[in-house]
Motif scaffolding. Structure first.
Motif, mmCIF file in Angstrom:
data_model
loop_
_atom_site.group_PDB
_atom_site.id
_atom_site.type_symbol
_atom_site.label_atom_id
_atom_site.label_comp_id
_atom_site.label_asym_id
_atom_site.label_seq_id
_atom_site.Cartn_x
_atom_site.Cartn_y
_atom_site.Cartn_z
ATOM 1 N N GLY A 100 24.549 26.078 34.631
ATOM 2 C CA GLY A 100 23.614 25.330 33.799
ATOM 3 C C GLY A 100 23.317 23.933 34.306
ATOM 4 N N TRP A 150 18.840 6.625 26.285
ATOM 5 C CA TRP A 150 20.058 7.137 26.907
ATOM 6 C C TRP A 150 21.171 6.098 26.848
ATOM 7 N N ASP A 197 26.046 13.438 31.416
ATOM 8 C CA ASP A 197 24.908 14.363 31.352
ATOM 9 C C ASP A 197 24.052 14.308 32.605
ATOM 10 N N CYS A 198 23.980 13.129 33.226
ATOM 11 C CA CYS A 198 23.127 12.981 34.408
ATOM 12 C C CYS A 198 23.760 11.994 35.376
ATOM 13 N N ASN A 255 14.925 14.636 32.074
ATOM 14 C CA ASN A 255 14.581 15.110 30.727
ATOM 15 C C ASN A 255 14.094 16.549 30.693
ATOM 16 N N LEU A 256 13.684 17.078 31.830
ATOM 17 C CA LEU A 256 13.140 18.433 31.849
ATOM 18 C C LEU A 256 14.253 19.475 31.800
ATOM 19 N N SER A 257 13.999 20.557 31.076
ATOM 20 C CA SER A 257 14.983 21.637 31.007
ATOM 21 C C SER A 257 14.962 22.499 32.260
ATOM 22 N N ASP A 258 13.860 22.467 32.983
ATOM 23 C CA ASP A 258 13.760 23.247 34.223
ATOM 24 C C ASP A 258 13.000 22.422 35.259
ATOM 25 N N ASP A 313 21.316 21.364 36.879
ATOM 26 C CA ASP A 313 20.126 21.195 37.707
ATOM 27 C C ASP A 313 20.389 20.143 38.771
ATOM 28 N N THR A 347 22.585 17.283 34.975
ATOM 29 C CA THR A 347 21.547 17.103 35.990
ATOM 30 C C THR A 347 22.034 16.099 37.027
ATOM 31 N N THR A 366 26.410 22.248 31.577
ATOM 32 C CA THR A 366 25.132 21.544 31.534
ATOM 33 C C THR A 366 25.222 20.250 32.324
ATOM 34 N N GLU A 391 22.430 11.147 25.086
ATOM 35 C CA GLU A 391 22.781 11.610 26.416
ATOM 36 C C GLU A 391 23.214 10.435 27.294
#
Length: 280
Positions: free
Chosen positions: A167, A27, A75-76, A234-237, A169, A126, A124, A3
């Protein structure tokens, strides 16, 4: 597949520790700062480094395009770059207010706009916006800084449900006082304010770095903030907000105290300081 994360403001403190935390977690890290010399050590540690001034749209486009070319995705995004403009609202010149918002609000917004199309395409991602307890509770002498953080909190709260169906966050990390060079920069900005004669007591508080949190009682290490950012990524939610440190958690409770009572408290504090100046 590894990621990827783009982090702003990695020259020191929270940003630097966040880059190290993500590297240690495996990462692919893109660590950025206005001065490339400030992130050379992160490059030696394995990060991809880049010059990035969040107020420069060309810089933002160049770095995000580089990530897409090299990694195929972001990804982030960690919007960490920022500083504090202290001083009574009356004394802070408009130009300094504009500079504060350019870095703390317009910069993160510029980066969000640049990465979102790529995140939406992949459905997807974050976004972590590093705010502050000052973004939930304003105090005398920090009106301009709090204003910028209040703005970032409002933008983030709107953005979160806007992109949820894609998707993506969106998270706020809200540290209390952190033991970094952040306070030194804040003091430098304060020294540039032309002081009127109506706020001597307030200035005596602002001139005391421990009184405003830098390295004083209750301050947390930048590593603790970095680990919170990594956990959120790292959290999915993830949760919508993460206050960091006991001071942050306790201070946030003060939001529920009526404003008139909070104002009376500050008035009492000023009267005590006037009678017993800090450092004496």
């Amino acid at each position: 597949m590894t990621e990827t994360v783009l982090i702003t403001g990695c020259s020191s403190g929270i940003g630097r520790e966040t880059a190290h935390a993500f590297l240690e977690d495996g990462w692919e890290v893109y660590a950025t700062a206005r001065n490339p010399a400030d992130v050379e050590a992160l490059g030696e540690a394995g990060a991809n480094i880049a010059t990035l001034d969040v107020t420069d749209e060309d810089d933002v486009e160049r770095v995000v395009e580089r990530m897409i070319d090299e990694e195929g995705r972001v990804d982030c995004l960690v919007n960490n770059a920022g500083y504090a403009q202290l001083g009574p609202v009356e004394d802070v010149p408009v130009e300094s207010v504009e500079d504060q918002f350019a870095v703390n609000v317009y910069g993160p917004h510029r980066l969000v706009r640049e990465v979102l199309p790529h995140m939406r395409e992949r459905q997807t991602g974050t976004i972590v916006n590093v705010s502050s307890v000052a973004g939930r509770l304003a105090t005398p002498g920090m009106g301009v800084y709090s204003g910028s953080k209040f703005a970032m909190e409002g933008i983030t709260d709107s953005l979160r449900p806007e992109v949820a169906d894609h998707g993506i966050d969106v998270v706020l990390v809200e540290p209390g006082p952190v033991d970094t060079a952040f306070t030194e920069r804040a003091n430098d900005e304060l020294q540039g304010v032309e002081r009127s004669d109506g706020y001597d007591t307030l200035y005596s508080i602002l001139d005391d770095s421990e009184a405003i949190g830098g390295g004083g009682p209750g301050s947390v290490s930048p590593r603790e903030v970095a680990e919170t950012i990594l956990d959120a990524a790292n959290l999915s939610d993830p949760a919508d907000r993460y206050p960091v440190g006991q001071v942050a958690k306790v201070t946030l409770l003060a939001r529920f105290i009526p404003a008139k009572l909070r104002d009376k408290f500050f008035g009492l504090l000023f009267s005590l300081v006037a009678k017993n100046p800090l450092g004496e």
